[in-house]
Design a protein around this motif. Structure first.
Motif: not given
Length: 173
Positions: A85-99, A101-102
């Motif tokens: 999925v294309f993701t913009w992340g949260d306001n801190q530019w972090r993305v949590k993965t399905k596995a 880890p962030t």
């Protein structure tokens, strides 16, 4: 891992300066994070005015606007593709993965774009640190994150707020 742009992403970049797309392609091949283009990258003045009206862009002086005589735009937004999925992340530019880890993909992408720009002898501005050339920042994702924090501090000290646009890259004249 070596990623490459999909046909859809390449179609969305058809009016982007070829030098900038060459950098993005090289960065994607060396990046630890997959990324692509979520929308048409080049705009008319009317399309940019609509983005400003809707509040999704802050300026009419966008490098995404096609300008004569070259008839290409000089800006590109590179969005992380995480867990399909294309993701913009949260306001801190972090993305949590399905596995579990962030990850902080915008810093990884910026680091890869910096390397590609230096190798190609082209200068870039990154939307994470508007007041410095990306090429002049230290190498690596951790350095990119530190540069963003320093930019935010400089803006605050000057009495303003930082405008952060992590996906955005543009050629420096």
């Amino acid at each position: 891992m070596s990623f490459r742009f999909s046909k859809r992403s390449m179609d969305r970049a058809r009016s982007v300066d070829p030098r900038l797309m060459a950098l993005a392609t090289a960065a994607l091949a060396r990046s630890s994070v997959d990324f692509g283009l979520t929308e048409e990258q080049s705009r008319t003045w009317a399309e940019q005015a609509e983005k400003v009206r809707r509040g999704v862009s802050k300026t009419m002086n966008s490098k995404h606007v096609i300008k004569a005589p070259k008839k290409v735009s000089e800006g590109v937004d590179l969005v992380p593709f995480v867990d399909g999925v294309f993701t913009w992340g949260d306001n801190q530019w972090r993305v949590k993965t399905k596995a579990g880890p962030t990850i902080e993909p915008f810093y990884e992408i910026a680091a890869a774009m910096r390397e590609a720009a230096i190798a190609a002898n082209l200068r870039l501005t990154w939307g994470g640190v508007w007041d410095r050339c990306l090429n002049d920042l230290p190498a690596g994702p951790a350095a990119m994150k530190a540069a963003v924090e320093a930019y935010k501090a400089r803006r605050k000290a000057a009495g303003g707020a930082a405008l952060l646009d992590g996906p955005h890259f543009e050629l420096v004249k």
